[in-house]
Design an enzyme around this catalytic site. Sequence first.
Site, PDB file in Angstrom:
ATOM      1  N   CYS A 234     -34.726  24.011  56.829  1.00  0.00           N
ATOM      2  CA  CYS A 234     -35.032  22.667  56.328  1.00  0.00           C
ATOM      3  C   CYS A 234     -35.859  22.721  55.045  1.00  0.00           C
ATOM      4  CB  CYS A 234     -35.767  21.887  57.395  1.00  0.00           C
ATOM      5  SG  CYS A 234     -37.181  22.777  58.062  1.00  0.00           S
TER       6      CYS A 234
ATOM      7  N   LYS B 281     -32.695  19.006  74.626  1.00  0.00           N
ATOM      8  CA  LYS B 281     -31.267  19.027  74.296  1.00  0.00           C
ATOM      9  C   LYS B 281     -31.038  19.931  73.085  1.00  0.00           C
ATOM     10  CE  LYS B 281     -27.823  17.211  71.778  1.00  0.00           C
ATOM     11  NZ  LYS B 281     -27.189  18.463  71.804  1.00  0.00           N
TER      12      LYS B 281
ATOM     13  N   GLY C 146     -33.663  17.406  62.978  1.00  0.00           N
ATOM     14  CA  GLY C 146     -32.254  17.394  62.596  1.00  0.00           C
ATOM     15  C   GLY C 146     -32.067  16.672  61.286  1.00  0.00           C
ATOM     16  N   SER C 147     -30.908  16.070  61.132  1.00  0.00           N
ATOM     17  CA  SER C 147     -30.560  15.489  59.833  1.00  0.00           C
ATOM     18  C   SER C 147     -31.036  14.037  59.707  1.00  0.00           C
ATOM     19  CB  SER C 147     -29.042  15.550  59.637  1.00  0.00           C
ATOM     20  OG  SER C 147     -28.421  14.752  60.613  1.00  0.00           O
TER      21      SER C 147
ATOM     22  N   GLU D 249     -28.804  17.838  50.242  1.00  0.00           N
ATOM     23  CA  GLU D 249     -29.115  19.052  51.004  1.00  0.00           C
ATOM     24  C   GLU D 249     -27.807  19.759  51.359  1.00  0.00           C
ATOM     25  OE1 GLU D 249     -30.546  18.581  55.084  1.00  0.00           O
ATOM     26  OE2 GLU D 249     -31.966  20.202  54.736  1.00  0.00           O
TER      27      GLU D 249
ATOM     28  N   GLU E 142     -29.271  11.477  58.759  1.00  0.00           N
ATOM     29  CA  GLU E 142     -28.285  10.534  59.298  1.00  0.00           C
ATOM     30  C   GLU E 142     -28.468  10.380  60.811  1.00  0.00           C
ATOM     31  OE1 GLU E 142     -27.586  13.108  57.291  1.00  0.00           O
ATOM     32  OE2 GLU E 142     -27.271  11.917  55.464  1.00  0.00           O
TER      33      GLU E 142
ATOM     34  N   GLU F 185     -38.466  15.344  62.360  1.00  0.00           N
ATOM     35  CA  GLU F 185     -38.561  16.482  61.433  1.00  0.00           C
ATOM     36  C   GLU F 185     -37.197  16.649  60.788  1.00  0.00           C
ATOM     37  OE1 GLU F 185     -41.210  18.376  60.823  1.00  0.00           O
ATOM     38  OE2 GLU F 185     -42.547  17.492  62.306  1.00  0.00           O
TER      39      GLU F 185
HETATM   40  P1  NAD Z   1     -27.982  17.112  63.353  1.00  0.00           P
HETATM   41  O1  NAD Z   1     -28.774  15.902  63.048  1.00  0.00           O
HETATM   42  O2  NAD Z   1     -26.528  17.077  63.194  1.00  0.00           O
HETATM   43  O3  NAD Z   1     -28.243  17.567  64.871  1.00  0.00           O
HETATM   44  C1  NAD Z   1     -29.533  17.766  65.383  1.00  0.00           C
HETATM   45  C2  NAD Z   1     -29.532  17.498  66.864  1.00  0.00           C
HETATM   46  O4  NAD Z   1     -29.246  16.108  67.076  1.00  0.00           O
HETATM   47  C3  NAD Z   1     -28.466  18.271  67.635  1.00  0.00           C
HETATM   48  O5  NAD Z   1     -28.981  18.681  68.874  1.00  0.00           O
HETATM   49  C4  NAD Z   1     -27.378  17.230  67.831  1.00  0.00           C
HETATM   50  O6  NAD Z   1     -26.567  17.472  68.954  1.00  0.00           O
HETATM   51  C5  NAD Z   1     -28.211  15.983  68.030  1.00  0.00           C
HETATM   52  N1  NAD Z   1     -27.492  14.722  67.794  1.00  0.00           N
HETATM   53  C6  NAD Z   1     -26.359  14.532  67.089  1.00  0.00           C
HETATM   54  N2  NAD Z   1     -25.997  13.226  67.137  1.00  0.00           N
HETATM   55  C7  NAD Z   1     -26.950  12.584  67.862  1.00  0.00           C
HETATM   56  C8  NAD Z   1     -27.152  11.225  68.243  1.00  0.00           C
HETATM   57  N3  NAD Z   1     -26.303  10.265  67.892  1.00  0.00           N
HETATM   58  N4  NAD Z   1     -28.259  10.930  68.968  1.00  0.00           N
HETATM   59  C9  NAD Z   1     -29.144  11.896  69.307  1.00  0.00           C
HETATM   60  N5  NAD Z   1     -28.987  13.191  69.006  1.00  0.00           N
HETATM   61  C10 NAD Z   1     -27.901  13.537  68.279  1.00  0.00           C
HETATM   62  O7  NAD Z   1     -28.622  18.277  62.490  1.00  0.00           O
HETATM   63  P2  NAD Z   1     -28.144  19.796  62.412  1.00  0.00           P
HETATM   64  O8  NAD Z   1     -26.924  19.875  61.576  1.00  0.00           O
HETATM   65  O9  NAD Z   1     -28.103  20.394  63.783  1.00  0.00           O
HETATM   66  O10 NAD Z   1     -29.390  20.453  61.664  1.00  0.00           O
HETATM   67  C11 NAD Z   1     -29.506  20.473  60.301  1.00  0.00           C
HETATM   68  C12 NAD Z   1     -30.495  19.429  59.826  1.00  0.00           C
HETATM   69  O11 NAD Z   1     -31.751  19.598  60.496  1.00  0.00           O
HETATM   70  C13 NAD Z   1     -30.790  19.603  58.356  1.00  0.00           C
HETATM   71  O12 NAD Z   1     -30.869  18.355  57.720  1.00  0.00           O
HETATM   72  C14 NAD Z   1     -32.152  20.288  58.368  1.00  0.00           C
HETATM   73  O13 NAD Z   1     -32.872  20.134  57.182  1.00  0.00           O
HETATM   74  C15 NAD Z   1     -32.815  19.652  59.540  1.00  0.00           C
HETATM   75  N6  NAD Z   1     -33.929  20.474  60.054  1.00  0.00           N
HETATM   76  C16 NAD Z   1     -35.225  20.038  59.888  1.00  0.00           C
HETATM   77  C17 NAD Z   1     -36.304  20.821  60.322  1.00  0.00           C
HETATM   78  C18 NAD Z   1     -37.732  20.368  60.150  1.00  0.00           C
HETATM   79  O14 NAD Z   1     -38.616  20.905  60.809  1.00  0.00           O
HETATM   80  N7  NAD Z   1     -38.020  19.422  59.287  1.00  0.00           N
HETATM   81  C19 NAD Z   1     -36.058  22.049  60.928  1.00  0.00           C
HETATM   82  C20 NAD Z   1     -34.741  22.463  61.065  1.00  0.00           C
HETATM   83  C21 NAD Z   1     -33.679  21.660  60.628  1.00  0.00           C
END
Ligand code: NAD
Length: 496
Positions: free
Chosen positions: A298, A189, A242-243, A399, A245, A264
């Site tokens: 990240c 996804k 992702g994040s 962040e 939260e 991650e």
């Molecule tokens: P996000 O958490 O908003 O979204 C990430 C993914 O999760 C997207 O595909 C989104 O559609 C999906 N998502 C959203 N709500 C969801 C739910 N309720 N259930 C399941 N999936 C859901 O994050 P973002 O804004 O896309 O990315 C930025 C964040 O990602 C930052 O905090 C960044 O540091 C982190 N990040 C971490 C790494 C790592 O390797 N550690 C790499 C890249 C980004």
Amino acid sequence: MTTAEARPGAAFLDGPAKQLLIGGSWQPAALGKVVSSIDPATGQPIAEIADGAAEDVERAVRAARIALGGPWSRWTPAERMKLILRFADTIERHADELSVIDTLDMGAPLARASGGIAAGLARLRWSAAQAVSIRGETPHNSLPGEFLTYTVKEPVGVVAAIIPWNSPVASALWKLGPVLASGCTVVLKPAEEAPLTALRLGELALEAGVPEGVINIVTGPGEIVGAALTAHPDVDKVAFTGSFETAQAVIRASAGNLKRLSLELGGKSPNIVFADADVEAAAQGAANAIFLNSGQICSAGSRLLVERPIYDELVAQVADLSRAMITGSGLDPATQIGPLVSSAQLDRVVGYLAAGRRQGALVASGGDRLTDAEHIGGYFVPPTVFRDVTDDMVIAREEIFGPVLCALPFETLEEVAQRANAIPGGLASGIWTRDGARAHRLAGMLRAGTVWINCYQVMDAAMPFGGYGTSGYGREGGIQHLEEYLQVKSVYAKLD
Ligand code: NAD
């Protein structure tokens, strides 16, 4: 010259609305909805994509489950290795096209987009090598009588791979590699903000011979498609990037069938410069650590902690470097800083800029959205350096995920270690000094998954990457990576 000949990726972008990859074929979303993907440099739509829903997740998980038990389960490790290498070669042949699509979809300068693809390919090929190195054990047991005891590693099952938008090709490949190496199947996804290269990767996977149903791709809103995937009882593992939260929502949703999780997440990584460092190299390294990909990384070195005697000099150098950076469309080869990915991300970053000023940080460079004629249509924030930041300011704690550097002075090693670790997460960190012993001592004290010494943002496929604390758990890269996609079975055979 036609448009398709003029620009790599045009044939894909200008084609019909992109569909979902389910069971080896491209299918419209069950509810028939499509949405536009937006170029953040112009705010204009560049392609239409299917807007998936829970019904599509249902179909995709079913296809992944069927493929898991089908002929794919009998592929040998060597066959899976060859498939991964073929997939990597196919992607490499289309790397220019993928870079352009990513640049249009999420804004990264072309050089950064192609760097992300190269990083993705390196780990994909590392996964190929791992496919033929899966092994169990034959522990010598202490049982009465004669027993043969051994362990075997098996694929964990159907994986939901959920990725963000900031490095779309690398994020996708870092999950598809171990899926293919382990013999799992996946529903991928991509993020709503930048889904296009994942879909193109799906086409290339089929071209390379990935069997139907092994890789499925469902685009759509996170709170609908992501939520349905993470709650689905027939998904065995969630590989999430992702994040923090969203990770909490993923943990809650996945509790129903105790899915395996790897998370991650983000960070507020400290980049620490001692007075004995090569100041020029440290300034360049500090700018690179935060401004690469407009700070949307990240592991971005977003807190610059500088030993007091060189604080003014170093901050001035980083500010000079940032003022000289060219902010513009990622398609222009001269561009060093592309737009932020979306208007929501722009609002978020601009909000932090205001908070920094309100709380008393001084703007040494940048500081506000670009609103001149060249930039007003897109989501541009120039590289910004805040000085005289204190640990309690919101810009030093949260962040930002934008091109915003917070520079803070420090006096001693013990103090800087304590302040660096005062943030709950620990993804990455940097140390700049000519004193090797001090560097390694501090590396041992920092609570972070990665420590860079006299460098930053260096990645190798053989090295694990992941977080401490609220930056997540599980590792991508290194020998640990594949283990996340395997489970262990113990076999006892009575021989007498
Ligand atoms: P996000 O958490 O908003 O979204 C990430 C993914 O999760 C997207 O595909 C989104 O559609 C999906 N998502 C959203 N709500 C969801 C739910 N309720 N259930 C399941 N999936 C859901 O994050 P973002 O804004 O896309 O990315 C930025 C964040 O990602 C930052 O905090 C960044 O540091 C982190 N990040 C971490 C790494 C790592 O390797 N550690 C790499 C890249 C980004």
